[in-house]
Motif scaffolding. Structure first.
Motif, short mmCIF file in Angstrom:
data_model
loop_
_atom_site.label_atom_id
_atom_site.label_comp_id
_atom_site.label_asym_id
_atom_site.label_seq_id
_atom_site.Cartn_x
_atom_site.Cartn_y
_atom_site.Cartn_z
N HIS A 130 10.72 21.22 -0.65
CA HIS A 130 9.63 22.14 -0.30
C HIS A 130 9.25 21.98 1.17
O HIS A 130 9.01 22.97 1.88
N LEU A 131 9.19 20.74 1.64
CA LEU A 131 8.86 20.51 3.05
C LEU A 131 9.89 21.14 3.96
O LEU A 131 9.55 21.87 4.90
N TYR A 132 11.17 20.87 3.71
CA TYR A 132 12.24 21.36 4.58
C TYR A 132 12.36 22.88 4.52
O TYR A 132 12.43 23.55 5.57
N ALA A 133 12.42 23.44 3.32
CA ALA A 133 12.74 24.86 3.17
C ALA A 133 11.53 25.77 3.29
O ALA A 133 11.59 26.81 3.96
N ALA A 134 10.42 25.40 2.65
CA ALA A 134 9.27 26.29 2.59
C ALA A 134 8.31 26.10 3.74
O ALA A 134 7.83 27.08 4.33
N ARG A 135 8.02 24.85 4.09
CA ARG A 135 7.01 24.61 5.11
C ARG A 135 7.59 24.59 6.51
O ARG A 135 7.04 25.18 7.43
N LEU A 136 8.72 23.89 6.70
CA LEU A 136 9.35 23.85 8.03
C LEU A 136 10.33 24.98 8.25
O LEU A 136 10.76 25.21 9.38
N LYS A 137 10.71 25.65 7.15
CA LYS A 137 11.63 26.80 7.23
C LYS A 137 12.94 26.44 7.94
O LYS A 137 13.49 27.21 8.73
N LEU A 138 13.43 25.25 7.61
CA LEU A 138 14.71 24.82 8.15
C LEU A 138 15.83 25.46 7.36
O LEU A 138 15.64 25.89 6.22
N PRO A 139 17.04 25.55 7.91
CA PRO A 139 18.16 26.14 7.17
C PRO A 139 18.38 25.42 5.84
O PRO A 139 18.15 24.20 5.74
N ASP A 182 0.79 -1.23 0.00
CA ASP A 182 0.00 0.00 0.00
C ASP A 182 0.82 1.28 0.00
O ASP A 182 0.36 2.32 0.45
N LEU A 183 2.05 1.25 -0.53
CA LEU A 183 2.84 2.49 -0.58
C LEU A 183 2.16 3.54 -1.45
O LEU A 183 2.27 4.74 -1.18
N GLY A 184 1.48 3.11 -2.50
CA GLY A 184 0.85 4.07 -3.38
C GLY A 184 -0.15 4.96 -2.69
O GLY A 184 -0.36 6.11 -3.09
N SER A 185 -0.77 4.47 -1.63
CA SER A 185 -1.76 5.24 -0.88
C SER A 185 -1.17 5.93 0.34
O SER A 185 -1.89 6.67 1.02
N THR A 186 0.11 5.67 0.62
CA THR A 186 0.66 6.17 1.90
C THR A 186 2.01 6.86 1.73
O THR A 186 2.10 8.08 1.80
N PHE A 187 3.07 6.10 1.48
CA PHE A 187 4.42 6.64 1.60
C PHE A 187 5.24 6.42 0.34
O PHE A 187 5.75 5.33 0.09
N ASN A 188 5.36 7.46 -0.48
CA ASN A 188 6.40 7.51 -1.49
C ASN A 188 7.67 8.00 -0.81
O ASN A 188 7.71 8.20 0.40
N TYR A 189 8.74 8.23 -1.58
CA TYR A 189 9.99 8.63 -0.92
C TYR A 189 9.90 10.01 -0.28
O TYR A 189 10.57 10.27 0.73
N SER A 190 9.12 10.92 -0.83
CA SER A 190 9.00 12.23 -0.18
C SER A 190 8.30 12.10 1.17
O SER A 190 8.66 12.79 2.13
N GLU A 191 7.30 11.21 1.26
CA GLU A 191 6.64 11.00 2.55
C GLU A 191 7.56 10.28 3.54
O GLU A 191 7.54 10.57 4.74
N MET A 192 8.39 9.35 3.05
CA MET A 192 9.37 8.72 3.95
C MET A 192 10.37 9.75 4.45
O MET A 192 10.77 9.73 5.63
N ALA A 193 10.79 10.67 3.57
CA ALA A 193 11.71 11.73 4.00
C ALA A 193 11.07 12.62 5.06
O ALA A 193 11.75 13.12 5.97
N ALA A 194 9.74 12.80 4.95
CA ALA A 194 9.04 13.58 5.98
C ALA A 194 9.13 12.91 7.34
O ALA A 194 9.10 13.59 8.38
N LEU A 195 9.26 11.58 7.36
CA LEU A 195 9.42 10.86 8.64
C LEU A 195 10.82 11.06 9.21
O LEU A 195 11.03 10.86 10.41
N ILE A 196 11.78 11.41 8.35
CA ILE A 196 13.14 11.70 8.82
C ILE A 196 13.23 13.12 9.35
O ILE A 196 13.92 13.39 10.34
N ALA A 197 12.54 14.05 8.69
CA ALA A 197 12.56 15.46 9.10
C ALA A 197 12.12 15.61 10.56
O ALA A 197 11.33 14.81 11.05
N PRO A 198 12.66 16.64 11.23
CA PRO A 198 13.51 17.74 10.75
C PRO A 198 15.01 17.42 10.77
O PRO A 198 15.82 18.34 10.62
N ARG A 199 15.39 16.16 10.94
CA ARG A 199 16.80 15.82 10.89
C ARG A 199 17.34 16.05 9.47
O ARG A 199 16.60 15.91 8.50
#
Length: 522
Positions: free
Chosen positions: A469-478, A425-442
């Protein structure tokens, strides 16, 4: 249904109450051998709740007739892009045992009946007594009797008609799945809508339920507590700058973690240094990364090169080795709702917990850097092992759902023999950008060679743009928290931007006499 049709009849009757009665011939058993059957039967999580008896109980109180009967043996050999598998006649004693379990699960009554074709349940399917029982289940007055004018045997050749019909059916399924693939980004966006990026605190709170879903429903979690590690080590090599040790740690009963620990010789007593866990790819060994006598061009001894720069490194052995042997482990895990990473994640938890106890290790500076299947690991392990302070995905990051499901792309896993690669069920849940979101904000980084055959540049950039976009625009991380390095090269460790990334985020200085240069020589 008979054989494969029998299994369809059982599943259909379970799911559709409009079916008044079902006849299952040659296909009723415990389902415990699902892992060895053709891979299309590999239903994720099936055996957590449903063996043959549990499935049959869901047909009740509607009538179900089970016939123990022969089914022609099917043997699919490895190779040709397909998974090995076999179908055989279920033994009569297994059928009876599963039938008895069904009886214990449903109220007393005549709603389920067991018939046997032949003395050992290995006679021809759809015998007259079994069909008669099925007809009686539908209507007590019905009986099976031969027609007055039996039809003459058909002599026409239907083979061409059958092939065309089969082709139409397959293309219908393909068009449906490709339509689902096109819609999947919108399904994932809806799935992730509860993620709150308004503040670091809100993000930390709302990302945690997604990590739980990822671990429980996608990776699959074993809840067994880790054993004491009981570390055992022996010296593997020694150079003028480094010392390497093979290390074994207990994880669970009969499950251990193994890898090569590389220590710089200039470590000072009481000094705390960062660690880089360096992960091999498919069919790899720790020696490919961390043994001076081995120089695999995909890895360029990067665990040694990092250790020469002052980092402590550890190169673990992951499970994806042994061709069909490790793929069989995946197929045994899947019906239990588990995967190879259900074992690999606890191994890395034990490894990093142990590393934190070493006198020269800074427990807050343990990084993950993996190539190829190690890059797949970089997307799945750090989200769940919080001891990792950053993750680098090399030679793997791309539009993962597309790579798994596309029947148009030549890069797709549909056309390879890596049949273990597909995840639930990755198609409905976690592509690589969503997996990266689980790593963030690291911090997170991608290393990408332009001539890497994993995927084309445009698909890598497409998926990475979402992470950026998640790191820079939404979370405003360095800006330095999320990077990608493109280099002219193949499926290999380049070691330029990634080394800079490690020095920066692990707060380890670059010495003047150690400039960072590409590891992959032209």
């Amino acid at each position: 249904g008979v054989g494969e049709g029998g299994l369809i009849a059982l599943y259909a009757a379970v799911l559709d109450p409009r079916i008044d009665a079902a006849f299952v011939s040659g296909a009723f058993d415990s389902r415990l051998d699902t892992w060895s059957e053709p891979v299309d039967r590999n239903v994720f999580g099936l055996l957590d709740e449903f063996g043959g008896a549990e499935l049959a109980s869901l047909v009740s109180p509607r009538p179900l007739v089970v016939e123990a009967a022969a089914w022609p043996r099917v043997e699919i050999v490895p190779g040709n892009g397909g998974a090995p598998g076999r179908l055989t006649t279920p033994p009569l004693d297994m059928v009876r045992a599963e039938f008895d379990r069904t009886r214990a699960l449903i109220p007393p009554g005549p709603t389920i009946e067991l018939m046997a074709s032949g003395a050992k349940g290995d006679g021809p399917p759809a015998s007259d007594p079994a069909l008669s029982a099925f007809l009686r289940a539908l209507e007590p007055t019905l009986t099976l009797s031969p027609p007055d004018n039996p039809p003459k045997p058909e002599t026409r050749d239907f083979s061409t008609w059958i092939e065309k019909r089969q082709s139409r059916l397959i293309h219908q399924l393909d068009r449906h799945t490709q339509a689902l693939l096109t819609e999947s980004p919108y399904v994932r966006a809806e799935f992730m809508k509860d993620l709150d990026t308004s503040s670091p605190e809100a993000y930390a709170r709302t990302i945690e339920p997604y990590r739980e879903i990822f671990y429980r429903d996608i990776i699959g979690r074993f809840d067994d507590p880790l054993l004491p590690p009981d570390p055992r080590s022996r010296k593997l090599f020694e150079t003028d700058k480094l010392t390497g040790y093979e290390v074994v740690l207990d994880v669970w009963q009969d499950v251990f973690a193994y890898g090569i620990l590389v220590l710089p010789k200039d470590l000072k007593q009481g000094e705390k240094r960062p660690v880089v866990v360096c992960q091999h790819g498919l069919e790899g060994r720790p020696q490919d990364l961390a043994d001076p006598t081995v120089n695999n061009p995909a890895y360029n001894q990067y665990a040694l090169r990092l250790a020469e720069r002052g980092f402590i490194t550890f190169a673990p052995q992951n499970l994806y080795i042994g061709q069909d042997k490790f793929r069989t482990l995946q197929r045994k895990a899947n019906p239990l709702g588990k995967t190879l990473f259900s074992i690999i994640v606890p191994q890395h938890q034990q490894i990093t917990d142990w590393l934190k106890t070493l006198p020269n290790v800074d427990p807050s500076r343990i990084a993950f850097y993996g190539l190829s299947y190690g890059g797949k690991s970089a997307m799945r392990i750090p989200p769940l092992v919080k001891n990792y302070c950053l993750s680098i995905c090399s030679a793997d990051f791309n539009e993962w759902v597309w790579k798994n499901a596309s029947t148009r792309s030549p890069y797709s896993y549909v056309w390879t023999n890596e049949y273990e690669i597909f995840e639930w069920d990755l198609g409905s849940t976690f592509n690589y950008s969503e997996m990266a979101a689980l790593i963030a904000p690291r911090p997170f980084m991608v290393e990408r060679g332009h001539f890497d055959g994993v995927a084309p540049d445009e698909m890598v950039a497409h998926e990475f743009a979402k992470v950026r976009h998640l790191y820079a625009a939404r979370l405003k991380l360095p800006p330095d928290h999320c990077r990608i390095e493109w280099f002219v090269g193949p499926h290999t460790i380049h070691g330029v931007g990634t080394f800079e990334f490690l020095h920066h985020h692990l707060n380890w200085p670059i010495r003047d006499d150690q400039p960072i240069v590409p590891l992959n020589k032209p």
